[in-house]
Design a protein around this motif. Structure first.
Motif, PDB file in Angstrom:
ATOM      1  N   PHE A 249       0.812  -1.219   0.000  1.00  0.00           N
ATOM      2  CA  PHE A 249       0.000   0.000   0.000  1.00  0.00           C
ATOM      3  C   PHE A 249       0.844   1.266   0.000  1.00  0.00           C
ATOM      4  O   PHE A 249       0.339   2.357   0.246  1.00  0.00           O
ATOM      5  N   GLY A 250       2.135   1.136  -0.294  1.00  0.00           N
ATOM      6  CA  GLY A 250       3.002   2.311  -0.377  1.00  0.00           C
ATOM      7  C   GLY A 250       4.218   2.176   0.508  1.00  0.00           C
ATOM      8  O   GLY A 250       4.697   1.071   0.755  1.00  0.00           O
ATOM      9  N   ARG A 251       4.703   3.324   0.997  1.00  0.00           N
ATOM     10  CA  ARG A 251       5.907   3.305   1.818  1.00  0.00           C
ATOM     11  C   ARG A 251       5.918   4.524   2.749  1.00  0.00           C
ATOM     12  O   ARG A 251       5.189   5.494   2.528  1.00  0.00           O
ATOM     13  N   GLU A 252       6.767   4.421   3.749  1.00  0.00           N
ATOM     14  CA  GLU A 252       6.931   5.548   4.674  1.00  0.00           C
ATOM     15  C   GLU A 252       7.273   6.791   3.867  1.00  0.00           C
ATOM     16  O   GLU A 252       8.101   6.753   2.964  1.00  0.00           O
ATOM     17  N   GLY A 253       6.621   7.886   4.189  1.00  0.00           N
ATOM     18  CA  GLY A 253       6.844   9.121   3.444  1.00  0.00           C
ATOM     19  C   GLY A 253       7.871  10.022   4.098  1.00  0.00           C
ATOM     20  O   GLY A 253       8.051  10.004   5.314  1.00  0.00           O
ATOM     21  N   ASP A 254       8.523  10.810   3.276  1.00  0.00           N
ATOM     22  CA  ASP A 254       9.478  11.811   3.749  1.00  0.00           C
ATOM     23  C   ASP A 254       8.689  13.001   4.290  1.00  0.00           C
ATOM     24  O   ASP A 254       7.933  13.630   3.537  1.00  0.00           O
ATOM     25  N   PRO A 255       8.829  13.322   5.583  1.00  0.00           N
ATOM     26  CA  PRO A 255       8.074  14.445   6.152  1.00  0.00           C
ATOM     27  C   PRO A 255       8.297  15.768   5.413  1.00  0.00           C
ATOM     28  O   PRO A 255       7.418  16.634   5.431  1.00  0.00           O
ATOM     29  N   LYS A 256       9.420  15.920   4.723  1.00  0.00           N
ATOM     30  CA  LYS A 256       9.705  17.149   3.976  1.00  0.00           C
ATOM     31  C   LYS A 256       8.930  17.209   2.660  1.00  0.00           C
ATOM     32  O   LYS A 256       8.919  18.246   1.998  1.00  0.00           O
ATOM     33  N   LYS A 257       8.306  16.096   2.252  1.00  0.00           N
ATOM     34  CA  LYS A 257       7.594  16.044   0.976  1.00  0.00           C
ATOM     35  C   LYS A 257       6.080  15.895   1.134  1.00  0.00           C
ATOM     36  O   LYS A 257       5.388  15.535   0.188  1.00  0.00           O
ATOM     37  N   VAL A 258       5.568  16.194   2.337  1.00  0.00           N
ATOM     38  CA  VAL A 258       4.128  16.095   2.583  1.00  0.00           C
ATOM     39  C   VAL A 258       3.402  17.133   1.726  1.00  0.00           C
ATOM     40  O   VAL A 258       3.761  18.306   1.708  1.00  0.00           O
ATOM     41  N   THR A 259       2.384  16.674   0.994  1.00  0.00           N
ATOM     42  CA  THR A 259       1.591  17.577   0.155  1.00  0.00           C
ATOM     43  C   THR A 259       0.233  17.891   0.778  1.00  0.00           C
ATOM     44  O   THR A 259      -0.439  18.823   0.350  1.00  0.00           O
ATOM     45  N   ARG A 260      -0.157  17.084   1.768  1.00  0.00           N
ATOM     46  CA  ARG A 260      -1.461  17.298   2.392  1.00  0.00           C
ATOM     47  C   ARG A 260      -1.459  16.699   3.791  1.00  0.00           C
ATOM     48  O   ARG A 260      -0.863  15.649   4.029  1.00  0.00           O
ATOM     49  N   THR A 261      -2.155  17.373   4.713  1.00  0.00           N
ATOM     50  CA  THR A 261      -2.336  16.859   6.073  1.00  0.00           C
ATOM     51  C   THR A 261      -3.817  16.565   6.270  1.00  0.00           C
ATOM     52  O   THR A 261      -4.673  17.382   5.944  1.00  0.00           O
ATOM     53  N   ILE A 262      -4.093  15.364   6.777  1.00  0.00           N
ATOM     54  CA  ILE A 262      -5.471  14.936   7.018  1.00  0.00           C
ATOM     55  C   ILE A 262      -5.622  14.593   8.497  1.00  0.00           C
ATOM     56  O   ILE A 262      -4.940  13.706   9.008  1.00  0.00           O
ATOM     57  N   LYS A 263      -6.521  15.309   9.167  1.00  0.00           N
ATOM     58  CA  LYS A 263      -6.815  15.022  10.569  1.00  0.00           C
ATOM     59  C   LYS A 263      -7.837  13.892  10.617  1.00  0.00           C
ATOM     60  O   LYS A 263      -8.858  13.933   9.928  1.00  0.00           O
ATOM     61  N   VAL A 264      -7.556  12.874  11.419  1.00  0.00           N
ATOM     62  CA  VAL A 264      -8.472  11.756  11.604  1.00  0.00           C
ATOM     63  C   VAL A 264      -8.773  11.658  13.098  1.00  0.00           C
ATOM     64  O   VAL A 264      -7.872  11.462  13.906  1.00  0.00           O
ATOM     65  N   ASP A 265     -10.040  11.824  13.448  1.00  0.00           N
ATOM     66  CA  ASP A 265     -10.462  11.779  14.840  1.00  0.00           C
ATOM     67  C   ASP A 265     -10.810  10.343  15.227  1.00  0.00           C
ATOM     68  O   ASP A 265     -11.471   9.634  14.450  1.00  0.00           O
TER      69      ASP A 265
END
Length: 173
Positions: A53-69
Motif C-alpha cells: 500500500f506504499g511506503r513511509e513518506g518523507d516528512p519534507k515532501k508532505v503535500t497534504r495533512t489529514i486530521k483523523v479523529d
C-alpha cells in the motif's frame, strides 16, 4: 542426569521466577502502554521499504495533512479518504476518547492478521511507520506515500476495537 549434575530444586525455582519477572517487566514498553509508548525512529530514506500500500513518506515532501479523529464509539472521522497515487500524506490521528486508540494503515489482509496477533498478544511491542498509538487526549502522526492505486484500510487494532468496526478506507486513484 546423574544426581550430582541435577540442578537443585531451590535454584530451579529462583531461575524460573527470575525469567518470569524479566518477561513480565518487558510489558512496560509494550504496545499501548500509557507511561512508555514505543517511539518511531526518525525518517531514514535508506531504510524505507515498499509495501503493498506504499511506503513511509518523507516528512519534507508532505503535500497534504489529514486530521483523523478517533473516538470511544469505535469510529474514525473521516472514515473515507481519497489520495492521489504518489502523494505523500501526513495523517494526524487525534484521540478524542478516554481509552487508548491507534491508527494503522494496511491492506485488509494485513490488518486482519495484525488484529489476530493483537488478540493473542495484546502487549506485543511494535512501532512501525504505518501506525500511530495515541493516548487519550493526544495526537500521533503517520507520514505515508501512497505509491500504488487501490483500496486500502486504516484501523484501530487495540483488542476488540477492530471487531467493533473501528475501520476506515483509503482510496488511492
Amino acid at each position: 542426569w546423574p544426581l550430582t549434575e541435577r540442578i537443585p530444586m531451590k535454584k530451579l525455582h529462583i531461575v524460573t521466577i527470575a525469567a518470569l519477572a524479566a518477561l513480565s517487566s518487558a510489558g512496560v514498553y509494550a504496545h499501548g502502554d500509557e507511561s512508555h509508548p514505543m517511539k518511531k525512529p526518525a525518517f531514514d530514506a535508506s531504510k524505507v521499504e515498499e509495501r503493498a500500500f506504499g511506503r513511509e513518506g518523507d516528512p519534507k515532501k508532505v503535500t497534504r495533512t489529514i486530521k483523523v479523529d478517533m473516538r470511544d464509539t469505535m469510529r474514525f472521522t473521516p472514515d473515507l479518504v481519497t489520495i492521489k497515487r504518489g502523494e505523500t500524506v501526513k495523517f494526524v490521528a487525534v484521540n478524542s476518547g478516554a481509552v487508548m486508540h491507534e491508527m494503522v494503515l494496511g491492506t485488509v489482509d494485513e490488518l486482519k492478521e495484525h488484529a489476530e496477533m493483537m488478540r493473542k498478544f495484546p502487549n506485543m511491542e511494535h512501532a512501525d511507520a504505518n501506525m500511530a498509538h495515541v493516548k487519550p487526549g493526544a495526537k500521533g502522526d503517520i507520514v505515508w506515500q501512497f505509491t500504488k492505486a487501490g483500496e486500502y484500510q486504516f484501523a484501530c487494532l487495540m483488542p476488540a476495537h477492530f471487531e467493533a468496526g473501528m475501520v476506515g478506507k483509503v482510496v488511492v486513484k
